[in-house]
Motif scaffolding. Structure first.
Motif, mmCIF file in Angstrom:
data_model
loop_
_atom_site.group_PDB
_atom_site.id
_atom_site.type_symbol
_atom_site.label_atom_id
_atom_site.label_comp_id
_atom_site.label_asym_id
_atom_site.label_seq_id
_atom_site.Cartn_x
_atom_site.Cartn_y
_atom_site.Cartn_z
ATOM 1 N N ARG A 41 0.849 -1.193 0.000
ATOM 2 C CA ARG A 41 0.000 0.000 0.000
ATOM 3 C C ARG A 41 0.889 1.248 0.000
ATOM 4 O O ARG A 41 1.712 1.422 0.888
ATOM 5 C CB ARG A 41 -0.899 0.003 1.233
ATOM 6 C CG ARG A 41 -1.873 -1.154 1.276
ATOM 7 C CD ARG A 41 -2.651 -1.131 2.592
ATOM 8 N NE ARG A 41 -3.589 -2.217 2.669
ATOM 9 C CZ ARG A 41 -3.398 -3.313 3.413
ATOM 10 N NH1 ARG A 41 -2.304 -3.448 4.125
ATOM 11 N NH2 ARG A 41 -4.312 -4.264 3.432
ATOM 12 N N THR A 62 -5.000 -3.311 -6.883
ATOM 13 C CA THR A 62 -6.253 -3.613 -6.199
ATOM 14 C C THR A 62 -7.049 -2.368 -5.845
ATOM 15 O O THR A 62 -8.249 -2.442 -5.610
ATOM 16 C CB THR A 62 -5.988 -4.418 -4.904
ATOM 17 O OG1 THR A 62 -5.153 -3.646 -4.042
ATOM 18 C CG2 THR A 62 -5.328 -5.751 -5.220
ATOM 19 N N GLU A 63 -6.360 -1.214 -5.807
ATOM 20 C CA GLU A 63 -7.032 0.028 -5.415
ATOM 21 C C GLU A 63 -6.224 1.223 -5.903
ATOM 22 O O GLU A 63 -4.993 1.193 -5.903
ATOM 23 C CB GLU A 63 -7.129 0.090 -3.884
ATOM 24 C CG GLU A 63 -7.692 1.378 -3.346
ATOM 25 C CD GLU A 63 -7.632 1.453 -1.821
ATOM 26 O OE1 GLU A 63 -8.463 2.190 -1.268
ATOM 27 O OE2 GLU A 63 -6.778 0.811 -1.210
ATOM 28 N N ALA A 80 -6.922 0.314 -10.665
ATOM 29 C CA ALA A 80 -7.467 -0.877 -10.019
ATOM 30 C C ALA A 80 -7.974 -1.850 -11.075
ATOM 31 O O ALA A 80 -8.645 -1.456 -12.030
ATOM 32 C CB ALA A 80 -8.590 -0.486 -9.068
ATOM 33 N N SER A 103 -2.756 0.573 -4.106
ATOM 34 C CA SER A 103 -2.369 -0.716 -3.534
ATOM 35 C C SER A 103 -2.233 -1.715 -4.659
ATOM 36 O O SER A 103 -3.013 -1.695 -5.622
ATOM 37 C CB SER A 103 -3.432 -1.223 -2.556
ATOM 38 O OG SER A 103 -3.598 -0.324 -1.490
#
Length: 139
Positions: A41, A62-63, A80, A103
Motif C-alpha cells: 500500500r 487492487t485500489e 485498479a 495498492s
C-alpha cells in the motif's frame, strides 16, 4: 489445503522507498513453489527506488491509481483491476500517483537457490517522479 493467518503489516524501509509504504505478506512459497506474494500500500506520492527482479515481477493493482516507470523513460499509469508484468532483470520503479493512494499485489519468485530475487538501486529523482506524473494523462 492450508489456511494461513494474515501476516503482520510492516512499514517498508526508507532505504528502498520514498514516502510511506506498507507491506502485508500474503504467501512465501516453500519448495517446489518459489512464489512470494505481498499486498503493498502506497500513500499519495510514495514509490519504490529503482530495482529489478531476477525472475521478473507481476503487479496487480487492487485500489487507486499508480505509475510504473522503466529506465528507457516509459511510464504507464495503472488503475485498479489492471496488471503489469515486469520482465526478468528490467530496472523499474512503481508507486502511487501524486494525489491518490495505490495498492497492488506484488508477485515474484525467489531465485532457484532461494536467495533474494530483488536488486535494490538508487532512489527515483524528484524530477523523474514529477515528470512521470505530469507526462501521463490522469485518466
Amino acid at each position: 489445503m492450508e489456511l494461513k493467518p494474515v501476516g503482520a503489516t510492516v512499514k517498508t524501509p526508507a532505504a528502498a522507498f520514498t514516502g510511506d509504504v506498507y507491506l502485508t505478506p500474503i504467501h512465501t512459497g516453500t519448495g517446489p513453489s518459489r512464489m512470494t506474494i505481498a499486498l503493498v500500500r502506497f500513500t499519495p506520492g510514495a514509490h519504490t527506488n529503482w530495482h529489478s527482479h531476477a525472475v521478473g515481477q507481476t503487479l496487480h493493482v487492487t485500489e487507486g491509481v499508480g505509475l510504473v516507470g522503466t529506465r528507457d523513460g516509459d511510464v504507464v499509469r495503472i488503475h485498479a483491476g489492471e496488471t503489469v508484468v515486469c520482465p526478468p532483470e528490467e530496472e523499474h520503479w512503481h508507486g502511487a500517483a501524486a494525489t491518490t493512494f495505490m495498492s497492488h499485489l506484488a508477485m515474484l519468485e525467489a531465485k532457484p537457490d532461494g536467495s533474494d530475487p530483488t536488486t535494490w538501486l538508487e532512489p527515483v529523482t524528484d524530477e523523474d517522479y514529477e515528470r512521470a506524473n505530469t507526462s501521463i494523462s490522469p485518466a
